[in-house]
Design a protein around this motif. Sequence first.
Motif, PDB file in Angstrom:
ATOM      1  N   ASP A 108      32.099 -20.606  25.903  1.00 45.56           N
ATOM      2  CA  ASP A 108      32.102 -21.285  24.603  1.00 45.56           C
ATOM      3  C   ASP A 108      32.595 -22.730  24.763  1.00 45.56           C
ATOM      4  O   ASP A 108      33.205 -23.078  25.776  1.00 45.56           O
ATOM      5  CB  ASP A 108      33.003 -20.531  23.624  1.00 45.56           C
ATOM      6  N   PRO A 109      32.344 -23.577  23.759  1.00 42.68           N
ATOM      7  CA  PRO A 109      32.827 -24.962  23.838  1.00 42.68           C
ATOM      8  C   PRO A 109      34.336 -24.999  24.080  1.00 42.68           C
ATOM      9  O   PRO A 109      35.111 -24.345  23.368  1.00 42.68           O
ATOM     10  CB  PRO A 109      32.469 -25.534  22.459  1.00 42.68           C
ATOM     11  N   VAL A 152      38.212 -26.146  24.185  1.00 40.59           N
ATOM     12  CA  VAL A 152      39.178 -26.892  23.387  1.00 40.59           C
ATOM     13  C   VAL A 152      40.500 -26.910  24.149  1.00 40.59           C
ATOM     14  O   VAL A 152      41.052 -25.852  24.474  1.00 40.59           O
ATOM     15  CB  VAL A 152      39.391 -26.253  22.003  1.00 40.59           C
ATOM     16  N   LEU A 190      41.245 -20.095  16.774  1.00 41.35           N
ATOM     17  CA  LEU A 190      40.255 -21.035  17.320  1.00 41.35           C
ATOM     18  C   LEU A 190      39.229 -20.302  18.174  1.00 41.35           C
ATOM     19  O   LEU A 190      38.019 -20.566  18.090  1.00 41.35           O
ATOM     20  CB  LEU A 190      40.957 -22.097  18.168  1.00 41.35           C
ATOM     21  N   ARG A 242      36.614 -18.424  16.332  1.00 39.92           N
ATOM     22  CA  ARG A 242      35.601 -19.299  15.741  1.00 39.92           C
ATOM     23  C   ARG A 242      34.577 -19.759  16.784  1.00 39.92           C
ATOM     24  O   ARG A 242      33.746 -20.608  16.514  1.00 39.92           O
ATOM     25  CB  ARG A 242      36.269 -20.511  15.083  1.00 39.92           C
ATOM     26  N   HIS A 268      35.330 -20.710  20.299  1.00 41.06           N
ATOM     27  CA  HIS A 268      35.777 -21.751  21.213  1.00 41.06           C
ATOM     28  C   HIS A 268      36.578 -21.154  22.362  1.00 41.06           C
ATOM     29  O   HIS A 268      37.271 -20.148  22.190  1.00 41.06           O
ATOM     30  CB  HIS A 268      36.625 -22.785  20.467  1.00 41.06           C
ATOM     31  N   VAL A 291      39.685 -21.704  24.435  1.00 44.21           N
ATOM     32  CA  VAL A 291      40.916 -22.437  24.150  1.00 44.21           C
ATOM     33  C   VAL A 291      41.832 -22.439  25.371  1.00 44.21           C
ATOM     34  O   VAL A 291      42.084 -21.379  25.971  1.00 44.21           O
ATOM     35  CB  VAL A 291      41.649 -21.815  22.946  1.00 44.21           C
ATOM     36  N   HIS A 350      36.938 -30.707  24.008  1.00 41.66           N
ATOM     37  CA  HIS A 350      37.429 -31.155  22.711  1.00 41.66           C
ATOM     38  C   HIS A 350      38.959 -31.162  22.807  1.00 41.66           C
ATOM     39  O   HIS A 350      39.566 -30.110  23.037  1.00 41.66           O
ATOM     40  CB  HIS A 350      36.943 -30.228  21.604  1.00 41.66           C
ATOM     41  N   GLY A 355      37.027 -27.003  13.703  1.00 38.78           N
ATOM     42  CA  GLY A 355      35.735 -26.382  13.956  1.00 38.78           C
ATOM     43  C   GLY A 355      34.574 -27.241  13.486  1.00 38.78           C
ATOM     44  O   GLY A 355      33.554 -27.376  14.186  1.00 38.78           O
ATOM     45  N   ILE A 412      34.134 -30.146  15.906  1.00 30.86           N
ATOM     46  CA  ILE A 412      33.489 -29.713  17.151  1.00 30.86           C
ATOM     47  C   ILE A 412      31.992 -29.527  16.927  1.00 30.86           C
ATOM     48  O   ILE A 412      31.172 -29.944  17.764  1.00 30.86           O
ATOM     49  CB  ILE A 412      34.146 -28.427  17.651  1.00 30.86           C
ATOM     50  N   GLU A 413      31.628 -28.943  15.793  1.00 31.28           N
ATOM     51  CA  GLU A 413      30.210 -28.761  15.495  1.00 31.28           C
ATOM     52  C   GLU A 413      29.499 -30.105  15.364  1.00 31.28           C
ATOM     53  O   GLU A 413      28.388 -30.312  15.843  1.00 31.28           O
ATOM     54  CB  GLU A 413      30.053 -27.943  14.221  1.00 31.28           C
TER      55      GLU A 413
END
Length: 295
Positions: A26-27, A29, A50, A53, A55, A57, A114, A288, A291-292
């Motif tokens: 996932d993206p 953070v 987080l 959602r 991400h 982390v 991020h 969130g 980030i989107e």
Amino acid sequence: MQSSGIQRAQVGEIELAYETFGDAGDPPVLLVMGLATQMIGWPDDFCAGLAERGHFVVRFDNRDIGLSTHLHAAGAPDILTVFGGDTSTVPYALSDLADDTVGLLDALGLDSVHVVGASMGGMIAQLVAVHHPERVRSLTSIMSTTGDPAVGAPNEAAMGVLLAAPASDREAAVQRVIDTYRVIGSPGFEFDESALRDRAGLSFDRAHDPAGVARQLAAILTTPDRTADLVKVAVPTLVIHGSDDALVNVSGGRSTAAAIPEADLFVVDGMGHDLPREVWPQILDRIGALIERAG
């Protein structure tokens, strides 16, 4: 959502302790915490929120705090002389903590992330965005400031707790944290003394190093104003600040948002220099959304 447990990464001569939440696909953070505060200052439930959602982390202990390397041989800087302009006892700069942060990304194989920083962590995040822009997808700066001495200054009571004598045992250390957050915490939200005591006790058990905290503070005090450099930040940016922050006045957040092109500013009424649980949903949603937007 369970964490990975404590892991360690070698970054030059510094070993950084870190922990992850969520799926590595996932993206990513990266959470950067502030002065005298260990990675657990980002509570487990906040990190899990987080991750839930969508991400990946990462939270970590900066140098001189928690389970990361403590530079004991450097001793404690003389903070009063630092205030007077004598930097001879200051062993490192805030930019070195920013370089540690980038080194952690290298160790984890993360090309860009991020970045979310709180207080001193916001300052570090800003420096990463300025000096390593290719490593930052978005920037969230929480209860932080630009380094301009004309903004973000603590009030007298907050300065008093910041410079109070360090505690010498566990009970006194826990009580010092309680006393501190009664001054700098959020007057508009419930004071969760039980949770704060638990975190303060855990922090003491992980590591208690007042000299390390003084070294971090000296790095903050000797870092130049970042305002002109923040104009160069070109990633989507969110600035979050409490209207009632006694340690870093809200003017610091407003100036940060004004300096960074097209930054969004979210001022939370009643919030001080902490992260009240009641505000988490709003903060997580806004991070969130950022980030989107950053893709």
